[in-house]
Motif scaffolding. Sequence first.
Motif, PDB file in Angstrom:
ATOM      1  N   ALA A  30       0.978  -1.263  -0.037  1.00 45.65           N
ATOM      2  CA  ALA A  30       0.000  -0.061  -0.095  1.00 45.65           C
ATOM      3  C   ALA A  30       0.986   1.188  -0.071  1.00 45.65           C
ATOM      4  CB  ALA A  30      -0.940   0.031   1.221  1.00 45.65           C
ATOM      5  N   GLY A  31       2.027   1.435   0.678  1.00 45.88           N
ATOM      6  CA  GLY A  31       2.837   2.550   0.654  1.00 45.88           C
ATOM      7  C   GLY A  31       3.600   2.608  -0.466  1.00 45.88           C
ATOM      8  N   VAL A  32       4.043   1.450  -0.960  1.00 52.62           N
ATOM      9  CA  VAL A  32       4.750   1.764  -2.263  1.00 52.62           C
ATOM     10  C   VAL A  32       3.530   2.286  -3.494  1.00 52.62           C
ATOM     11  CG1 VAL A  32       5.462   0.488  -4.510  1.00 52.62           C
ATOM     12  CG2 VAL A  32       6.373  -0.035  -1.970  1.00 52.62           C
ATOM     13  N   ILE A  33       2.371   1.851  -3.412  1.00 48.96           N
ATOM     14  CA  ILE A  33       1.293   2.364  -4.481  1.00 48.96           C
ATOM     15  C   ILE A  33       1.136   3.713  -4.343  1.00 48.96           C
ATOM     16  CG2 ILE A  33      -0.936   2.044  -4.972  1.00 48.96           C
ATOM     17  CD1 ILE A  33      -0.697  -0.873  -4.663  1.00 48.96           C
ATOM     18  N   THR A  34       1.006   4.087  -2.839  1.00 50.20           N
ATOM     19  CA  THR A  34       0.765   5.582  -2.422  1.00 50.20           C
ATOM     20  C   THR A  34       1.956   6.319  -3.144  1.00 50.20           C
ATOM     21  OG1 THR A  34      -0.544   4.660  -0.529  1.00 50.20           O
ATOM     22  CG2 THR A  34       0.342   7.001  -0.702  1.00 50.20           C
ATOM     23  N   ILE A  35       3.046   5.822  -2.821  1.00 54.44           N
ATOM     24  CA  ILE A  35       4.144   7.068  -3.313  1.00 54.44           C
ATOM     25  C   ILE A  35       4.238   6.933  -4.670  1.00 54.44           C
ATOM     26  CG2 ILE A  35       6.604   6.928  -3.060  1.00 54.44           C
ATOM     27  CD1 ILE A  35       6.472   5.566  -0.181  1.00 54.44           C
ATOM     28  N   VAL A  36       4.081   5.771  -5.245  1.00 56.30           N
ATOM     29  CA  VAL A  36       4.393   5.696  -6.909  1.00 56.30           C
ATOM     30  C   VAL A  36       3.298   6.614  -7.295  1.00 56.30           C
ATOM     31  CG1 VAL A  36       4.027   4.163  -8.799  1.00 56.30           C
ATOM     32  CG2 VAL A  36       5.397   3.279  -6.998  1.00 56.30           C
ATOM     33  N   ARG A  37       1.944   6.643  -7.032  1.00 54.69           N
ATOM     34  CA  ARG A  37       0.788   7.583  -7.567  1.00 54.69           C
ATOM     35  C   ARG A  37       1.223   8.852  -7.034  1.00 54.69           C
ATOM     36  NH1 ARG A  37      -4.898   4.797  -6.258  1.00 54.69           N
ATOM     37  NH2 ARG A  37      -4.964   3.333  -8.363  1.00 54.69           N
ATOM     38  N   ALA A  38       1.821   9.302  -5.986  1.00 51.73           N
ATOM     39  CA  ALA A  38       2.033  10.954  -5.747  1.00 51.73           C
ATOM     40  C   ALA A  38       3.111  10.986  -6.445  1.00 51.73           C
ATOM     41  CB  ALA A  38       2.598  10.797  -3.964  1.00 51.73           C
ATOM     42  N   GLN A  39       3.975   9.948  -7.003  1.00 48.70           N
ATOM     43  CA  GLN A  39       5.142  10.626  -8.058  1.00 48.70           C
ATOM     44  C   GLN A  39       4.564  10.691  -9.441  1.00 48.70           C
ATOM     45  OE1 GLN A  39       8.158   7.669  -7.288  1.00 48.70           O
ATOM     46  NE2 GLN A  39       8.871   8.779  -5.382  1.00 48.70           N
ATOM     47  N   GLY A  40       3.482  10.649  -9.588  1.00 47.23           N
ATOM     48  CA  GLY A  40       2.675  10.530 -11.072  1.00 47.23           C
ATOM     49  C   GLY A  40       2.837   9.522 -12.144  1.00 47.23           C
ATOM     50  N   GLN A  41       3.622   8.221 -11.331  1.00 49.68           N
ATOM     51  CA  GLN A  41       3.796   7.120 -12.133  1.00 49.68           C
ATOM     52  C   GLN A  41       2.513   6.338 -12.272  1.00 49.68           C
ATOM     53  OE1 GLN A  41       7.128   4.988 -10.784  1.00 49.68           O
ATOM     54  NE2 GLN A  41       8.387   6.492 -10.299  1.00 49.68           N
ATOM     55  N   LEU A  43       0.482   2.502 -12.955  1.00 52.82           N
ATOM     56  CA  LEU A  43       0.469   0.906 -12.895  1.00 52.82           C
ATOM     57  C   LEU A  43       1.650   0.211 -13.585  1.00 52.82           C
ATOM     58  CD1 LEU A  43      -0.232  -1.728 -11.305  1.00 52.82           C
ATOM     59  CD2 LEU A  43      -2.345  -1.714 -12.703  1.00 52.82           C
ATOM     60  N   GLU A  44       1.592   0.551 -15.005  1.00 53.01           N
ATOM     61  CA  GLU A  44       2.684  -0.113 -15.714  1.00 53.01           C
ATOM     62  C   GLU A  44       4.006   0.124 -15.489  1.00 53.01           C
ATOM     63  OE1 GLU A  44      -0.382   1.722 -16.892  1.00 53.01           O
ATOM     64  OE2 GLU A  44      -1.408   0.174 -17.290  1.00 53.01           O
ATOM     65  N   GLN A  45       4.292   1.485 -15.143  1.00 59.39           N
ATOM     66  CA  GLN A  45       5.597   1.919 -14.567  1.00 59.39           C
ATOM     67  C   GLN A  45       6.028   0.934 -13.439  1.00 59.39           C
ATOM     68  OE1 GLN A  45       4.819   5.942 -14.767  1.00 59.39           O
ATOM     69  NE2 GLN A  45       6.599   6.186 -15.971  1.00 59.39           N
ATOM     70  N   LEU A  46       4.979   0.998 -12.467  1.00 63.57           N
ATOM     71  CA  LEU A  46       5.352  -0.024 -11.091  1.00 63.57           C
ATOM     72  C   LEU A  46       5.425  -1.383 -11.461  1.00 63.57           C
ATOM     73  CD1 LEU A  46       5.787  -0.201  -8.229  1.00 63.57           C
ATOM     74  CD2 LEU A  46       3.124  -0.182  -8.171  1.00 63.57           C
ATOM     75  N   THR A  47       4.736  -1.998 -12.378  1.00 62.76           N
ATOM     76  CA  THR A  47       4.832  -3.303 -12.759  1.00 62.76           C
ATOM     77  C   THR A  47       6.028  -3.534 -13.362  1.00 62.76           C
ATOM     78  OG1 THR A  47       2.285  -3.405 -13.265  1.00 62.76           O
ATOM     79  CG2 THR A  47       3.495  -5.094 -14.175  1.00 62.76           C
ATOM     80  N   ALA A  48       6.604  -2.706 -14.303  1.00 60.44           N
ATOM     81  CA  ALA A  48       7.853  -3.004 -14.820  1.00 60.44           C
ATOM     82  C   ALA A  48       9.011  -2.922 -13.910  1.00 60.44           C
ATOM     83  CB  ALA A  48       8.209  -1.897 -15.882  1.00 60.44           C
ATOM     84  N   GLN A  49       8.890  -2.179 -12.729  1.00 66.05           N
ATOM     85  CA  GLN A  49       9.688  -2.222 -11.895  1.00 66.05           C
ATOM     86  C   GLN A  49       9.543  -3.546 -11.025  1.00 66.05           C
ATOM     87  OE1 GLN A  49       9.295   1.499  -9.344  1.00 66.05           O
ATOM     88  NE2 GLN A  49       9.455   2.707 -11.380  1.00 66.05           N
ATOM     89  N   VAL A  50       8.536  -4.077 -10.759  1.00 70.40           N
ATOM     90  CA  VAL A  50       8.355  -5.272  -9.836  1.00 70.40           C
ATOM     91  C   VAL A  50       9.018  -6.358 -10.725  1.00 70.40           C
ATOM     92  CG1 VAL A  50       6.731  -6.863  -9.164  1.00 70.40           C
ATOM     93  CG2 VAL A  50       6.446  -4.273  -8.580  1.00 70.40           C
ATOM     94  N   LEU A  51       8.452  -6.424 -12.110  1.00 70.60           N
ATOM     95  CA  LEU A  51       9.239  -7.408 -13.018  1.00 70.60           C
ATOM     96  C   LEU A  51      10.445  -7.321 -13.457  1.00 70.60           C
ATOM     97  CD1 LEU A  51       6.120  -7.745 -15.218  1.00 70.60           C
ATOM     98  CD2 LEU A  51       6.511  -9.040 -13.589  1.00 70.60           C
ATOM     99  N   ALA A  52      11.273  -6.264 -13.121  1.00 69.47           N
ATOM    100  CA  ALA A  52      12.749  -6.152 -13.379  1.00 69.47           C
ATOM    101  C   ALA A  52      13.787  -7.175 -12.623  1.00 69.47           C
ATOM    102  CB  ALA A  52      12.955  -4.921 -12.991  1.00 69.47           C
ATOM    103  N   ASP A  53      14.447  -8.035 -13.156  1.00 70.29           N
ATOM    104  CA  ASP A  53      15.248  -8.881 -12.782  1.00 70.29           C
ATOM    105  C   ASP A  53      15.709  -8.495 -11.500  1.00 70.29           C
ATOM    106  OD1 ASP A  53      16.447 -11.539 -12.495  1.00 70.29           O
ATOM    107  OD2 ASP A  53      18.068 -10.965 -14.168  1.00 70.29           O
TER     108      ASP A  53
END
Length: 77
Positions: A30-41, A43-53
């Motif tokens: 929840a914190g990561v989602i809140t921060i990412v949204r506040a930064q204007g990113q 879901l696709e950008q966050l997903t790419a970060q999660v899927l990064a090796d």
Amino acid sequence: MHYPIPASPEEIADLRQKPVDEELVAAAIAGVITIVRAQGQSLEQLTAQVLADDSLLDVQQRRWLSDVVAQAWDSFS
């Protein structure tokens, strides 16, 4: 929930000092989602970060986490 939703990267890092349980993981996501949204990113950008090796999770675990994050993202909408 015993853990407040972290509002900064520092607060997320502080969670490392806590014992890991379902509530801690949920608060971190929840914190990561809140921060990412506040930064204007997106879901696709966050997903790419999660899927990064990385060395912590294997491919299957990253895909599972990506799905969990996407579900959480939708529940915050």
